[in-house]
Scaffold this motif. Structure first.
Motif, PDB file in Angstrom:
ATOM      1  N   LEU A 148       0.825  -1.203   0.000  1.00 31.83           N
ATOM      2  CA  LEU A 148       0.000   0.000   0.000  1.00 31.83           C
ATOM      3  C   LEU A 148       0.862   1.257   0.000  1.00 31.83           C
ATOM      4  N   ALA A 149       1.980   1.208   0.757  1.00 33.42           N
ATOM      5  CA  ALA A 149       2.898   2.357   0.746  1.00 33.42           C
ATOM      6  C   ALA A 149       3.499   2.546  -0.648  1.00 33.42           C
ATOM      7  N   SER A 150       3.787   1.448  -1.311  1.00 36.91           N
ATOM      8  CA  SER A 150       4.336   1.538  -2.672  1.00 36.91           C
ATOM      9  C   SER A 150       3.334   2.202  -3.606  1.00 36.91           C
ATOM     10  N   LEU A 151       2.054   1.880  -3.468  1.00 36.94           N
ATOM     11  CA  LEU A 151       1.034   2.509  -4.303  1.00 36.94           C
ATOM     12  C   LEU A 151       0.997   4.013  -4.080  1.00 36.94           C
ATOM     13  N   ARG A 152       1.150   4.427  -2.819  1.00 46.65           N
ATOM     14  CA  ARG A 152       1.175   5.857  -2.536  1.00 46.65           C
ATOM     15  C   ARG A 152       2.357   6.531  -3.223  1.00 46.65           C
ATOM     16  N   VAL A 153       3.510   5.852  -3.220  1.00 44.49           N
ATOM     17  CA  VAL A 153       4.712   6.432  -3.804  1.00 44.49           C
ATOM     18  C   VAL A 153       4.576   6.590  -5.323  1.00 44.49           C
ATOM     19  N   ILE A 154       3.935   5.628  -5.982  1.00 48.19           N
ATOM     20  CA  ILE A 154       3.828   5.698  -7.448  1.00 48.19           C
ATOM     21  C   ILE A 154       2.665   6.561  -7.909  1.00 48.19           C
ATOM     22  N   GLY A 155       1.948   7.198  -6.974  1.00 47.55           N
ATOM     23  CA  GLY A 155       0.966   8.188  -7.399  1.00 47.55           C
ATOM     24  C   GLY A 155      -0.477   7.921  -7.020  1.00 47.55           C
ATOM     25  N   PHE A 156      -0.798   6.802  -6.371  1.00 45.31           N
ATOM     26  CA  PHE A 156      -2.169   6.561  -5.945  1.00 45.31           C
ATOM     27  C   PHE A 156      -2.539   7.547  -4.836  1.00 45.31           C
ATOM     28  N   THR A 157      -3.759   8.010  -4.859  1.00 46.10           N
ATOM     29  CA  THR A 157      -4.229   8.894  -3.787  1.00 46.10           C
ATOM     30  C   THR A 157      -4.527   8.077  -2.533  1.00 46.10           C
ATOM     31  N   ARG A 158      -4.734   8.780  -1.433  1.00 43.21           N
ATOM     32  CA  ARG A 158      -5.083   8.075  -0.195  1.00 43.21           C
ATOM     33  C   ARG A 158      -6.397   7.317  -0.343  1.00 43.21           C
ATOM     34  N   ALA A 159      -7.364   7.932  -1.022  1.00 44.32           N
ATOM     35  CA  ALA A 159      -8.661   7.276  -1.200  1.00 44.32           C
ATOM     36  C   ALA A 159      -8.524   6.006  -2.024  1.00 44.32           C
TER      37      ALA A 159
END
Length: 788
Positions: A690-701
């Protein structure tokens, strides 16, 4: 000095504090119920036995029509009889100021001098009636308090058709009247039934019993043959209208106290294991995740020389710390809950004293079972620890085979967005983990379904008993079986819309070794006000000769339709009848046996006799009707269905019935704990992804959707599974709540399942919000440094 493994243990406990707390709560609830119910069982049993012994409750009760006092000498000579006490007892009506309807009461004699040798009374206020003062009485304390009566007050009562005035000189309790009901009723109500104690000479004069008695009490020596003594007593009393001697076990008050204790014992045996099994399952999931995520650490520790035994002990400590913490909290909660419920039972059973008894064995058993259940849940996981070689453990685990999900993902790929496809791949690629989470949530759903269904079962018992079976407004009881012309007198009263006769006779029903002491209820053909109904709620046509049993009584006697019962009638000529079981009635209140009124009178040799009547009335004439009934000399008591219904609701909200609310609250807590645990486990497993998704540009939602979407799907799949499990679980819980007094049906109730589903979804939403909060607060750099 704290060893490295112990420091790691403390860090692990702090890191999984959410899951550990949830599991500890599940374990604590199981232990709490065990300690509470075991303590209440011990408290009720010890208090009952001490009360019976101190105030010398009779071992045998033997009523008769009228027996001479000299017969007591022959009764005392029966082998095994230690003491004999004769007495006079009868029915009375008490006038309460401001009430048109008189209150039913039982009048019981006390010796003119001294205290009773058997069935003594516990004086709570005032004094005993003075010798030579037939106008002085004691009142049952609960009845007096319900009407605001105290020593020094005056009371008017009708006994044997004569109206008399009495002085209340004291209030009392008795082991004979722990559970008090009016004759012909099953529902206790302090305001609608009382007990009067007065001198033997005064009561004998009122009921024309000078030199005679209509009940004798016997105490037995240790080792006496109970059945032989009962037979001998019946033989001596038969010429004087004996109604059949019966043992303490069949005495109404004692029977209901014993039934309550048996229900608590059954609950203590059956309910806590459910929660402990759920806890073991949750521990298996949590510890399994920890071991899987710490493969590298385990391999490294083995490479540094830690043995399998040391590492196994480390993870065992983790398991046992959670279990022991929950068990100790459960012990403390069980003590608090038991002490709170003791007050309920004191009021419910009229004990003069009741102190919650701490049962040391329940603490030891609760802690031991908790540790065993926790160990069982973690044992399979610990095998993985022993099986890991250092070199293999420090390598990443073999990637799972995702090929099975390719076709499904490809088919939906054009429809779903990227976060939704990630949720779908997670579910289809790891079906084992998803199934485990689904099963855990389904168990929580099952607990909620079962408890909410029990609530609906209680409501169904009330509606069926007071709206479908009994459709009258008033029930009238007569002092003795009267001719049917009395019904015409009732029918002529202004405001009486319909009158239906009934007759109840005491009887002992037997089928082989199965015996039940109760009564036969005779109702006329085509009865409308009080009926026997089948499972489809249709009236049962009573045959001219035969008996229709309630479903509860059929189970007690182990009979089916077509079987033949031996029915020993204990009234009138006391014939022994052989009656075929013609039907099974869906009656949830009591354990009655129905018979055609005409067939009953024919079998008893009494034509056109009734012992009571059901009335439907115009409420505008209610007060006039009550006044007219009060002035009829043959009327022994009048009961309003509305009051009986209110008393029954009160009864089911106290005693064991009140425990359903406790268990309902517990079911909600457990459901939330299970769902929250599933959410925390999913988050812990995917924190780095999940942290990786945040790093590659996914929003918190979007990141939260990837995590919580999985929880939502698993929860929705768990709902129907939990509904099915809850349906079957409700049968066991309903059987635990049912007694001889009332039966709670386990029914499929759509609204109940809907409410349980809402409970689970609410728990999922709250759990999701809590996990999302942690997800939003997480340190991305720190999480990405963690090597899974």
């Amino acid at each position: 000095m704290v060893s490295p493994l112990n420091r790691k243990l403390l860090r692990d406990l702090w890191r999984i504090k959410g899951q550990a707390t949830a599991i500890g709560v599940v374990i604590g609830v199981g232990v709490m119920l065990l300690v509470m119910m075991t303590g209440l069982t011990a408290s009720l049993t010890e208090t009952r036995d001490a009360y019976y012994d101190r105030y010398r409750l009779a071992d045998i009760f033997a009523p008769a029509s009228r027996a001479p006092e000299r017969l007591t000498t022959r009764l005392a000579a029966i082998p095994g009889v230690a003491a004999v006490q004769s007495r006079v007892q009868g029915r009375a009506l008490i006038d309460i100021p401001g009430q048109v309807l008189p209150v039913q009461a039982q009048a019981v004699s006390l010796p003119d001098r001294g205290r009773p040798a058997i069935n003594d009374v516990y004086l709570t206020d005032g004094r005993l009636p003075a010798s030579g003062r037939p106008d002085e009485i004691l009142l049952l304390q609960s009845f007096a308090l319900a009407h605001g009566l105290h020593p020094g007050d005056q009371l008017n009562a009708t006994m044997n058709g004569a109206r008399r005035s009495f002085d209340v000189v004291g209030l009392a309790q008795s082991p004979e009247f722990l559970y008090t009901t009016a004759p012909g009723e099953l529902i206790p109500d302090d305001a609608r039934f009382g007990v009067i104690w007065m001198s033997r000479s005064g009561l004998a004069a009122a009921y024309d019993m000078n030199g005679a008695f209509n009940e004798v009490l016997l105490s037995l020596t240790r080792g006496a043959n109970l059945e032989a003594t009962l037979t001998a007593v019946d033989r001596l009393l038969d010429p004087y209208g004996g109604f059949g001697a019966y043992a303490r076990a069949d005495q109404t008050s004692n029977r209901f106290v014993t039934e309550e204790i048996s229900g608590l014992v059954a609950a203590a045996i059956g309910v806590p294991p459910i929660f402990l099994l759920v806890a073991a399952f949750l521990l298996y999931i949590v510890i399994g995740r920890i071991v899987q995520s710490e493969r590298g650490q385990i391999g490294l520790m083995k490479a540094f020389g830690y043995t399998d035994g040391e590492l196994g002990a480390h993870y065992s400590k983790l398991i046992l710390a959670i279990a022991l913490g929950g068990a100790l909290a459960g012990c403390l909660a069980g003590i608090a809950a038991g002490r709170a419920l003791v007050g309920v039972y004191t009021d419910y059973f009229k004990f003069p004293f009741l102190v919650f008894q701490l049962e040391p064995s329940s603490f030891l058993l609760g802690i031991a079972v908790s540790l065993l259940a926790a160990s069982a849940g973690g044992f399979m996981v610990l095998r993985q620890v022993f099986g890991l070689l250092p070199a293999a453990a420090m390598r990443p685990p073999t990637p799972p085979d995702f090929s099975r999900a390719g076709h499904l993902s490809g088919a939906l790929g054009r429809i779903l967005d990227q976060p939704s496809r990630m949720v779908l791949r997670r579910i289809t690629r790891q079906p084992g983990r998803m199934a485990a989470s689904m099963l855990g949530i389904a168990l929580g759903m099952a607990l909620s379904v079962a408890m909410i269904t029990i609530y609906a079962g209680f409501d169904r018992t009330i509606d069926l008993s007071f709206s479908v079976v009994d459709r009258s407004d008033v029930r009238v009881g007569f002092t003795h079986p009267v001719s049917t012309k009395t019904l015409f007198e009732l029918d002529r009263l202004p405001g009486v819309v319909r009158v239906e006769a009934t007759r109840t006779v005491p009887a002992v029903m037997s089928n082989g070794l199965h015996t039940y002491r109760g009564g036969l209820i005779g109702i006329p053909a085509g009865a409308e006000l009080s009926r026997a109904i089948d499972r489809e709620l249709e009236p049962i046509l009573l045959p001219p000769r035969g008996v229709v049993l309630s479903s509860a009584l059929a189970r007690i006697l182990d009979v089916e339709i077509g079987d033949v019962l031996d029915v020993d009638v204990r009234e009138g000529r006391q014939p022994v009848l052989q009656l075929a079981v013609a039907g099974i009635a869906e009656t949830l209140l009591g354990s009655p046996a129905f018979m055609s009124l005409e067939g009953m009178n024919r079998a008893l040799g009494d034509t056109r006799r009734v012992s009571g009547a059901y009335l439907m009335i115009d409420q505008a004439y209610a007060d006039d009707i009550y006044m007219a009934l009060q002035n009829m000399p043959t009327v022994a008591g009048v009961s309003l269905k509305s009051q009986a219904r209110d008393a029954f609701v009160t009864l089911m909200n106290t005693g064991a019935g009140a425990i359903r609310y406790v268990m309902g609250a517990i079911a909600f807590i457990i459901t939330f704990g299970i769902v929250y645990n599933a959410a925390r486990i999913a988050y812990a497993e995917r924190a780095r992804d999940l942290a990786s998704l945040r790093v590659i540009g996914f929003t918190r939602a979007e990141t939260a959707f990837v995590l919580l979407g999985e929880l939502a799907v698993v929860t929705l799949v768990a709902l129907p599974v939990g509904a099915v499990l809850g349906y079957y679980l409700s049968f066991g819980i309903a059987a635990g709540f049912s007694t001889d007094l009332y039966q709670i049906p386990a029914i499929f109730d759509g609204p109940s399942h809907g409410q349980a589903a809402l409970v689970v979804m609410a728990a999922a939403i709250v759990s999701g919000l809590l996990v999302k909060r942690d997800l939003d607060r997480s340190d991305l750099i720190e999480v990405l440094k963690t090597r899974e």
